[in-house]
Design a protein around this motif. Structure first.
Motif, PDB file in Angstrom:
ATOM      1  N   SER A 102      28.647 -32.872 -40.183  1.00  0.00           N
ATOM      2  CA  SER A 102      27.206 -33.012 -39.994  1.00  0.00           C
ATOM      3  C   SER A 102      26.738 -34.392 -40.416  1.00  0.00           C
ATOM      4  O   SER A 102      27.032 -34.849 -41.520  1.00  0.00           O
ATOM      5  CB  SER A 102      26.474 -31.942 -40.813  1.00  0.00           C
ATOM      6  OG  SER A 102      25.085 -32.112 -40.712  1.00  0.00           O
ATOM      7  N   THR A 107      21.803 -29.374 -41.276  1.00  0.00           N
ATOM      8  CA  THR A 107      21.702 -28.512 -40.087  1.00  0.00           C
ATOM      9  C   THR A 107      21.855 -27.043 -40.476  1.00  0.00           C
ATOM     10  O   THR A 107      22.850 -26.644 -41.097  1.00  0.00           O
ATOM     11  CB  THR A 107      22.748 -28.941 -39.045  1.00  0.00           C
ATOM     12  OG1 THR A 107      22.496 -30.313 -38.725  1.00  0.00           O
ATOM     13  CG2 THR A 107      22.684 -28.097 -37.787  1.00  0.00           C
ATOM     14  N   GLU A 243      19.908 -35.938 -23.130  1.00  0.00           N
ATOM     15  CA  GLU A 243      18.976 -36.053 -24.267  1.00  0.00           C
ATOM     16  C   GLU A 243      17.985 -37.181 -24.122  1.00  0.00           C
ATOM     17  O   GLU A 243      16.827 -37.031 -24.478  1.00  0.00           O
ATOM     18  CB  GLU A 243      19.727 -36.475 -25.537  1.00  0.00           C
ATOM     19  CG  GLU A 243      20.486 -35.602 -26.248  1.00  0.00           C
ATOM     20  CD  GLU A 243      20.974 -36.079 -27.592  1.00  0.00           C
ATOM     21  OE1 GLU A 243      20.370 -35.651 -28.562  1.00  0.00           O
ATOM     22  OE2 GLU A 243      21.962 -36.831 -27.657  1.00  0.00           O
TER      23      GLU A 243
HETATM   24  C1  F6R Z   1      23.129 -35.444 -30.255  1.00  0.00           C
HETATM   25  C2  F6R Z   1      22.722 -35.100 -31.597  1.00  0.00           C
HETATM   26  C3  F6R Z   1      22.765 -33.668 -32.023  1.00  0.00           C
HETATM   27  C4  F6R Z   1      23.378 -33.547 -33.422  1.00  0.00           C
HETATM   28  C5  F6R Z   1      23.320 -32.105 -33.927  1.00  0.00           C
HETATM   29  C6  F6R Z   1      23.993 -31.932 -35.275  1.00  0.00           C
HETATM   30  O1  F6R Z   1      23.018 -36.807 -30.005  1.00  0.00           O
HETATM   31  O2  F6R Z   1      22.374 -35.952 -32.356  1.00  0.00           O
HETATM   32  O3  F6R Z   1      23.475 -32.890 -31.101  1.00  0.00           O
HETATM   33  O4  F6R Z   1      24.698 -34.012 -33.367  1.00  0.00           O
HETATM   34  O5  F6R Z   1      21.989 -31.693 -34.008  1.00  0.00           O
HETATM   35  O6  F6R Z   1      23.337 -32.669 -36.260  1.00  0.00           O
HETATM   36  P1  F6R Z   1      24.023 -32.969 -37.643  1.00  0.00           P
HETATM   37  O7  F6R Z   1      25.211 -33.828 -37.357  1.00  0.00           O
HETATM   38  O8  F6R Z   1      22.989 -33.664 -38.462  1.00  0.00           O
HETATM   39  O9  F6R Z   1      24.461 -31.659 -38.236  1.00  0.00           O
END
Ligand code: F6R
Length: 364
Positions: A102, A107, A243
């Protein structure tokens, strides 16, 4: 501060050689050609499986990690989207380890999956960019990406740093499990050390990619294809494009073309093929022929050898430098990010703050 860049995303794309270098140096000793000792709460040699779980782009990094852990370390990996993992009711063993990936470390689904594994008694590692985050705090070991703050909502440098950590860890696991010799470790570490230099070279293709983006921006649908580690990259390319440019895009394993998506191919749906010249390149060439025969326009991202050997007409061919296999996903991520970025700029969207999206998804 965006410096002399139009958007944070552009700045973050260009920071990659440096942050990949920092991240790799944290895990690898380039002087000795070895992986650094890590204070892991589990032993790679003692576990039978590794469960990886994450969301979005971080999930796609994990999927590439699966290819590496299985190929280099002969370690079976289960990879899940965190929102599925937490409710899937799969058997878990307390003797196995779990890895969560993450950028934000906040998340919701990834955190819930972590807690689920903790309850099952598993040992937990977290590949995170924000070190003082909940996921970092609740894991047994934090495996940091040294990407620095990522402001653009679309993840770029965090992704390639996640890949850098996973590649290094896979070599570490391979050595621990006796799957590779000290000589092979040295060779892989040397290959990884080339990533920053090659990334710098690829960033110089920006003018060419920007020109191509003006063409891509005319379409409503785009298909991305790749095999092996280029399959997750195809999905990442599609995710990035949808996106920020709001163009509908899908990423598929090239071998799946015949099993459905080929029905969509016509002159209105360009196909972006990610295919360095590797041992399965010829298979991907057949897929390109199938696309071309149906009037599909191809954008091929490959290397010199691949460009020379591909027998199909393309709308454009982006030729990257030759790269060692292990860093190929890190390097090939760049043109894909740049293509999405310049397409979005051409479309005039809010690149850093795309509609409906948040940088950190703290609710389910
Ligand atoms: C795509 C993007 C999202 C994140 C996802 C996980 O460009 O940024 O798909 O990868 O929301 O977020 P983290 O890595 O913060 O858990």
């Amino acid at each position: 501060d965006k410096g002399n860049h139009r958007h944070f995303m552009e700045k973050e794309i260009h920071e990659q050689p440096e942050v990949i270098s920092h991240t790799l140096a944290h895990y690898l000793d380039f002087t000795n050609g070895t992986c650094r000792q890590l204070d892991l709460p589990f032993d790679f040699a003692a576990i039978n499986r590794l469960a990886i779980s994450a969301c979005g782009t971080a999930y796609l990094a994990g999927l590439i990690g699966k290819y590496w852990f299985e190929r280099h370390a002969r370690l079976p990996v289960d990879i899940d989207i965190a929102s599925e993992f937490r409710y899937r009711e799969m058997p878990l063993s307390k003797d196995d380890a779990a890895l969560f990936i993450s950028q934000s470390g906040e998340t919701a689904d990834t955190l819930a999956s972590l807690r689920y594994c903790r309850k099952a008694g598993m040992k937990i590692g977290a590949v995170v960019n924000v070190r003082e985050s909940t996921i970092a705090r609740e894991s047994d070991v934090t495996l940091p990406t040294l990407a620095g703050p990522e402001i653009g909502v679309a993840s770029t440098k965090a992704f390639t740093c996640q890949l850098s950590v996973l590649a290094a860890l896979s070599v570490r696991a391979a050595r621990a499990r006796g799957a590779i010799s000290a000589e092979q470790e040295k060779a892989l570490v040397r290959q990884l050390s080339e990533a920053p230099r090659l990334a710098t070279q690829v960033l110089k293709l920006d003018t060419e990619i920007e020109k191509l983006a003006r063409e891509l921006g005319k379409y409503k649908h785009v298909l991305y294809l790749g095999r092996d580690t280029n399959f997750p990259l195809a999905m990442e390319g599609a995710l990035k494009l949808k996106e920020i440019s709001y163009i509908h895009a899908e990423g598929y394993a090239a071998g799946e073309l015949k099993h459905g998506p080929i029905a969509l191919i016509d002159e209105k749906m360009p196909v972006i093929v990610i295919a360095p010249h590797d041992r399965i390149f010829e298979k991907t060439v057949s897929n390109m022929q199938e696309v071309a025969a149906r009037g599909g326009k191809i954008i091929l991202i490959t290397d010199r050898e691949g460009a020379a050997r591909s027998t199909v007409d393309t709308l454009a061919t982006i030729v990257l430098p030759d790269v060692p296999d292990i860093i190929s996903p890190i390097i090939y991520a760049l043109p894909i990010q740049m293509l999405a970025y310049y397409t979005a700029v051409f479309m005039g969207t809010d690149v850093d703050q795309p509609r409906n999206l948040a940088k950190s998804v703290t609710v389910e």
